[in-house]
Every structure is written in C-alpha cells, then in structure tokens.
Design a protein around this motif. Structure first.
Motif, mmCIF file in Angstrom:
data_model
loop_
_atom_site.group_PDB
_atom_site.id
_atom_site.type_symbol
_atom_site.label_atom_id
_atom_site.label_comp_id
_atom_site.label_asym_id
_atom_site.label_seq_id
_atom_site.Cartn_x
_atom_site.Cartn_y
_atom_site.Cartn_z
ATOM 1 N N ALA A 298 73.685 -5.595 62.962
ATOM 2 C CA ALA A 298 72.731 -4.692 62.315
ATOM 3 C C ALA A 298 73.482 -3.593 61.565
ATOM 4 C CB ALA A 298 71.796 -4.087 63.359
ATOM 5 N N LYS A 299 74.519 -3.079 62.197
ATOM 6 C CA LYS A 299 75.338 -2.034 61.551
ATOM 7 C C LYS A 299 75.977 -2.582 60.274
ATOM 8 C CE LYS A 299 79.425 -1.300 61.716
ATOM 9 N NZ LYS A 299 80.277 -0.550 62.630
ATOM 10 N N ALA A 300 76.499 -3.808 60.349
ATOM 11 C CA ALA A 300 77.154 -4.396 59.179
ATOM 12 C C ALA A 300 76.160 -4.524 58.024
ATOM 13 C CB ALA A 300 77.749 -5.752 59.544
ATOM 14 N N ALA A 301 74.925 -4.913 58.342
ATOM 15 C CA ALA A 301 73.905 -5.063 57.300
ATOM 16 C C ALA A 301 73.557 -3.709 56.680
ATOM 17 C CB ALA A 301 72.655 -5.711 57.894
ATOM 18 N N LEU A 302 73.392 -2.708 57.540
ATOM 19 C CA LEU A 302 73.081 -1.368 57.031
ATOM 20 C C LEU A 302 74.239 -0.823 56.199
ATOM 21 C CD1 LEU A 302 71.194 1.117 56.980
ATOM 22 C CD2 LEU A 302 72.311 1.902 59.079
ATOM 23 N N PHE A 303 75.449 -1.072 56.672
ATOM 24 C CA PHE A 303 76.638 -0.613 55.949
ATOM 25 C C PHE A 303 76.700 -1.262 54.560
ATOM 26 C CE2 PHE A 303 81.147 -0.954 54.761
ATOM 27 C CZ PHE A 303 81.529 0.373 54.868
ATOM 28 N N ALA A 304 76.468 -2.573 54.511
ATOM 29 C CA ALA A 304 76.510 -3.285 53.228
ATOM 30 C C ALA A 304 75.453 -2.744 52.273
ATOM 31 C CB ALA A 304 76.312 -4.785 53.466
ATOM 32 N N ALA A 305 74.269 -2.489 52.806
ATOM 33 C CA ALA A 305 73.186 -1.966 51.963
ATOM 34 C C ALA A 305 73.547 -0.582 51.423
ATOM 35 C CB ALA A 305 71.890 -1.905 52.765
ATOM 36 N N CYS A 306 74.153 0.245 52.263
ATOM 37 C CA CYS A 306 74.544 1.588 51.825
ATOM 38 C C CYS A 306 75.667 1.523 50.803
ATOM 39 C CB CYS A 306 74.964 2.443 53.021
ATOM 40 S SG CYS A 306 73.597 2.901 54.102
ATOM 41 N N LYS A 307 76.593 0.580 51.002
ATOM 42 C CA LYS A 307 77.683 0.394 50.043
ATOM 43 C C LYS A 307 77.135 -0.009 48.675
ATOM 44 C CE LYS A 307 81.889 1.157 51.397
ATOM 45 N NZ LYS A 307 82.620 2.279 50.760
ATOM 46 N N GLU A 308 76.084 -0.820 48.695
ATOM 47 C CA GLU A 308 75.460 -1.237 47.443
ATOM 48 C C GLU A 308 74.861 -0.028 46.715
ATOM 49 O OE1 GLU A 308 72.151 -4.508 46.756
ATOM 50 O OE2 GLU A 308 73.798 -5.220 48.051
ATOM 51 N N LEU A 309 74.208 0.825 47.497
ATOM 52 C CA LEU A 309 73.678 2.063 46.904
ATOM 53 C C LEU A 309 74.815 2.905 46.322
ATOM 54 C CD1 LEU A 309 71.004 3.230 49.526
ATOM 55 C CD2 LEU A 309 70.607 2.188 47.290
ATOM 56 N N GLU A 310 75.925 2.928 47.038
ATOM 57 C CA GLU A 310 77.076 3.714 46.573
ATOM 58 C C GLU A 310 77.570 3.186 45.220
ATOM 59 O OE1 GLU A 310 80.890 5.134 49.036
ATOM 60 O OE2 GLU A 310 81.080 3.084 48.298
ATOM 61 N N GLN A 311 77.555 1.865 45.065
ATOM 62 C CA GLN A 311 77.987 1.283 43.786
ATOM 63 C C GLN A 311 77.026 1.626 42.656
ATOM 64 O OE1 GLN A 311 78.690 -2.911 44.181
ATOM 65 N NE2 GLN A 311 80.873 -2.571 44.563
ATOM 66 N N GLN A 312 75.735 1.601 42.986
ATOM 67 C CA GLN A 312 74.736 1.925 41.961
ATOM 68 C C GLN A 312 74.745 3.400 41.591
ATOM 69 O OE1 GLN A 312 70.686 0.581 42.835
ATOM 70 N NE2 GLN A 312 71.553 -1.190 43.882
ATOM 71 N N PHE A 313 75.025 4.226 42.590
ATOM 72 C CA PHE A 313 74.955 5.684 42.384
ATOM 73 C C PHE A 313 76.251 6.343 42.846
ATOM 74 C CE2 PHE A 313 70.708 4.052 43.350
ATOM 75 C CZ PHE A 313 69.971 4.482 42.259
ATOM 76 N N PRO A 314 77.364 6.037 42.180
ATOM 77 C CA PRO A 314 78.661 6.519 42.671
ATOM 78 C C PRO A 314 78.772 8.057 42.725
ATOM 79 C CG PRO A 314 78.875 5.474 40.509
ATOM 80 C CD PRO A 314 77.488 5.217 40.981
ATOM 81 N N ASP A 315 77.979 8.753 41.915
ATOM 82 C CA ASP A 315 78.058 10.217 41.936
ATOM 83 C C ASP A 315 77.198 10.835 43.026
ATOM 84 O OD1 ASP A 315 79.490 9.834 39.653
ATOM 85 O OD2 ASP A 315 77.778 10.225 38.319
ATOM 86 N N ARG A 316 76.346 10.024 43.617
ATOM 87 C CA ARG A 316 75.358 10.594 44.539
ATOM 88 C C ARG A 316 75.705 10.418 46.008
ATOM 89 N NH1 ARG A 316 70.291 10.437 42.059
ATOM 90 N NH2 ARG A 316 69.520 11.706 43.766
ATOM 91 N N LEU A 317 76.537 9.406 46.305
ATOM 92 C CA LEU A 317 76.859 9.236 47.720
ATOM 93 C C LEU A 317 78.199 8.546 47.931
ATOM 94 C CD1 LEU A 317 75.147 6.181 49.363
ATOM 95 C CD2 LEU A 317 74.646 6.724 46.994
ATOM 96 N N HIS A 318 78.795 8.874 49.086
ATOM 97 C CA HIS A 318 79.989 8.171 49.533
ATOM 98 C C HIS A 318 79.749 7.713 50.973
ATOM 99 C CE1 HIS A 318 84.063 7.032 50.356
ATOM 100 N NE2 HIS A 318 84.082 7.826 51.403
ATOM 101 N N VAL A 319 80.041 6.443 51.225
ATOM 102 C CA VAL A 319 79.826 5.876 52.565
ATOM 103 C C VAL A 319 81.175 5.704 53.251
ATOM 104 C CG1 VAL A 319 78.832 3.961 53.856
ATOM 105 C CG2 VAL A 319 77.852 4.606 51.648
ATOM 106 N N TYR A 320 81.299 6.222 54.462
ATOM 107 C CA TYR A 320 82.560 6.115 55.203
ATOM 108 C C TYR A 320 82.642 4.791 55.961
ATOM 109 C CZ TYR A 320 83.186 10.967 54.057
ATOM 110 O OH TYR A 320 83.333 12.137 53.358
ATOM 111 N N GLU A 321 83.857 4.330 56.183
ATOM 112 C CA GLU A 321 84.039 3.156 57.044
ATOM 113 C C GLU A 321 83.425 3.472 58.400
ATOM 114 O OE1 GLU A 321 85.188 0.201 56.258
ATOM 115 O OE2 GLU A 321 85.333 0.988 54.226
ATOM 116 N N SER A 322 82.883 2.477 59.080
ATOM 117 C CA SER A 322 82.240 2.751 60.357
ATOM 118 C C SER A 322 82.810 1.914 61.492
ATOM 119 C CB SER A 322 80.733 2.490 60.259
ATOM 120 O OG SER A 322 80.162 2.501 61.548
#
Ligand SMILES: *Cc1c(COP(=O)(O)O)cnc(C)c1O
Length: 355
Positions: free
Chosen positions: A271-295
C-alpha cells in the motif's frame, strides 16, 4: 491564592490529535489493517480467563517472551512498557539528571523534546541536512563538545520517513560517550535494525512498538531492548504494574502469530509503495509544488509550499493527514483511501483547491 502550576508546566496544553469524525484517517501512522478474526478470537479467549482481581505480571514475562521469539532475540534483554511513549518518559527520567544534556534532531518525533522539558534536561536539537538526512560526523562532534549524556532519535525517522543505514548508526553508537536511545518504531518496514546486536554495546537501548506495523495502537504496548545491565536498570525504575493484564494477554496472542504479522507488514508495504508511486507522479506533474522523500516507513513525507491549504482541502473532503510547517505526512491506507487522497491532491494541485 495558591499557584500550583510551576514554570515548566504553566504553558503546556493537552495533546491534541485531530479529533472529530473524518471518514479517512491517514494522520497517525497507524496500521490500516484491522486485527484478523483469528487473532481477535484468541484475544477474547485470553482475556476471558484473566484474574481481574489480581495485579498483572510486573515483568510481562509471556508478552516479552512472545516479542523476543518473534525477533529471535533473548527475552532477558526485553522490558515491556505502556506504549513506547511511556518508555521514552521512563528512560529520560531515569537516565538523565536535571540540567544534563540530551541530543535530538529537528525534525524528529516531537515527544522527545516534550519529555526532556518535563524533567528539566537540556535538549540540544541538531538540525538535519537540507535534504533531511543526518550528518553523523556532526552529531559525534556535537555530542563530545556539549558533553551530551543521551542521544535520542527515531530510525527510520518520524516524520521524515528517511532511514539511517545500520553502518552509520553503529558508527554513531561507538563514537560517542553517551547513551544512545534508538527508537525503531518503524523498523518493521525496513531492514536496518540493530536489535540482534544490542548485546555488543554498553550504551544502546532500542525501542519498539506494537502501535504501527502490528496494528495494536489501542492496547498501548511497547518494548525496550538493551544489555542486561541496562535492562536491570530499566526494570528497576519503571512503575511496577506499567502494562495492564488485558494488554499483556492480547499482546501475547498477537505476537505469537508471527506469520500473520509478517503478511500484514507486506500488505502495508505494498500500500505504501502504491501511495509513494502516486505521489511521485504528482511530483513529476507539479515539480515546483511538491517534493516526495524516499520512504523507509508506512507513510509518505512531502515538502510543499502549499502544505496548509492542501491539508485544509483534504480535511474539507473528509481526509485527515498531518500538516507540519511546509510538510505533509500521509500514512499509507487501504487502496481506496490512497486513491482518494491521490485524486483529491491532484484536484488541489490543478487549482480546484483555491476557493
Ligand atoms: C508512534 C511513535 C511512537 C509511539 O509509540 P507508542 O508505542 O504508541 O507509544 C514512538 N516513537 C515514534 C517515532 C513514533 O512514531
């Protein structure tokens, strides 16, 4: 008029987690999996046979044995506590004298600072690097320079979700003249534990909890693991009946189900891996708006200049996460919960969050 409140407690306010009913709770790093029916049945059986008129076992012998068996360590090295939170308080109270120095980090678990203030220890907060990693050399240097008696930190870290590899933790422990309290609350989600080598150090106490990976936050059960000398001291200073009989019985029943526990951890990690991947995708779409840390944990840590508005937007839609300054901490939930938080976040970032 008698003023009972002294300076150290005058301005304190009661702990205030998010209250109220939010359909989706991803704010406290709990397991999203309910205890299985099989375990629940055993727990019921165990507590139906309790001698309720007697005090509980002060050393929670069966519970510590079940814990030790799960991890393949010696039960003689284990002390149970009323949540690891209680153990943090006990360790600080016992191993520090008033005015002595304890080193923690910012950012790390907020309770460390809190208990330090209550016992009037001096808390030295070492800032982490800009990328939120820990500079071990800097810690070693500070510990010596400031004559620190205790170093207390979480690994993997709550809230940053980052881990410090075993080799670096060892280097820290062996390079300082201080007791190292290593809070491994999330280590069930990573593979860099020092549990198995605790006997090798005269200055290491490891804390573990049943509240996160094992899904038992409600019963309040945590453990301290250390060499016999330190364990004897911990047992001597804790309050005698700190872990109640109901918790001991349920904890023992759950800890014996090692395969179920390991399966749950795998489910949470997926579940964490799926959430992480989804957040990483958001990070790619909005690179100025968020940074996701390794978990290395069961939650995701996100840096964003919009933390507060994002948090409010999620809350308005019934999803609770944690907001900390410029960061959001999102606990991995069930698939539909992760989808919900991802969809809402996408909406927010697309500008529909502005009202
Ligand atoms: C949740 C948490 C704890 C508290 O665990 P309890 O056993 O529920 O008291 C301790 N340390 C860290 C870093 C945590 O995130």
């Amino acid at each position: 008029m008698f003023d009972a409140l002294n300076d150290k407690i005058r301005d304190l306010t009661p702990y205030d987690p998010i209250q109220g009913t939010y359909p989706i709770r991803l704010d406290a790093n709990e397991s999203f999996l309910p205890i299985s029916n099989e375990i629940l049945q055993e727990a019921h059986n165990a507590i139906s046979q309790l001698a309720y008129h007697r005090y509980p076992d002060p050393y929670a012998v069966q519970t510590t044995a079940a814990f030790a068996a799960y991890y393949g360590i010696d039960a003689e090295l284990v002390t149970a506590g009323n949540g690891s939170d209680e153990l943090i308080s006990v360790l600080m109270t016992a191993f520090l004298m008033k005015g002595e120095r304890v080193l923690t980090f910012s950012h790390d678990f907020s309770m460390y600072r809190f208990y330090a203030a209550l016992i009037e220890a001096q808390c030295i907060e070492v800032p982490k690097n800009a990328d939120l990693t820990i500079d071990v050399d800097c810690v070693i240097h500070m510990a010596a320079e400031q004559r620190v008696r205790m170093i207390l930190f979480s690994n993997p870290c709550n809230p940053t979700s980052l881990g410090l590899c075993r080799e670096e933790v060892r280097r820290l422990i062996t390079s300082v003249d201080a007791l190292v309290v290593l809070d491994e609350a999330y280590m069930d989600f990573w593979d860099q534990s020092l549990l198995e080598e605790v006997l090798q150090y005269d200055n290491l106490i490891i804390l573990r909890t049943c509240s996160k990976a094992f899904g038992m936050a409600a019963i309040r059960l945590g453990f301290a693991v250390a060499n016999p000398t330190l364990t004897r001291a911990i047992r001597a200073v804790k309050s005698p009946y700190n872990v109640n009989a109901v918790t001991q019985a349920i904890g023992t029943a759950v800890l014996k189900k090692s395969q179920l526990l390991r399966d749950s951890i795998q489910t949470i990690l997926s579940a964490k891996a799926a959430l992480f991947a989804a957040c990483k995708e958001l990070e790619q779409q909005f690179p100025d708006r968020l940074h996701v840390y390794e978990s290395c944990t069961n939650f995701i840590f996100v840096q964003t200049p919009d933390a507060r508005q994002w948090y409010d937007f999620l809350l308005e839609h019934g999803v609770a996460v944690r907001c900390m300054g410029d960061y959001l901490r999102i606990t991995a939930g069930a698939d539909e919960e992760n989808d919900m938080v991802t969809q809402l976040s996408k909406q927010f970032l697309n500008g529909k969050g502005e009202s």
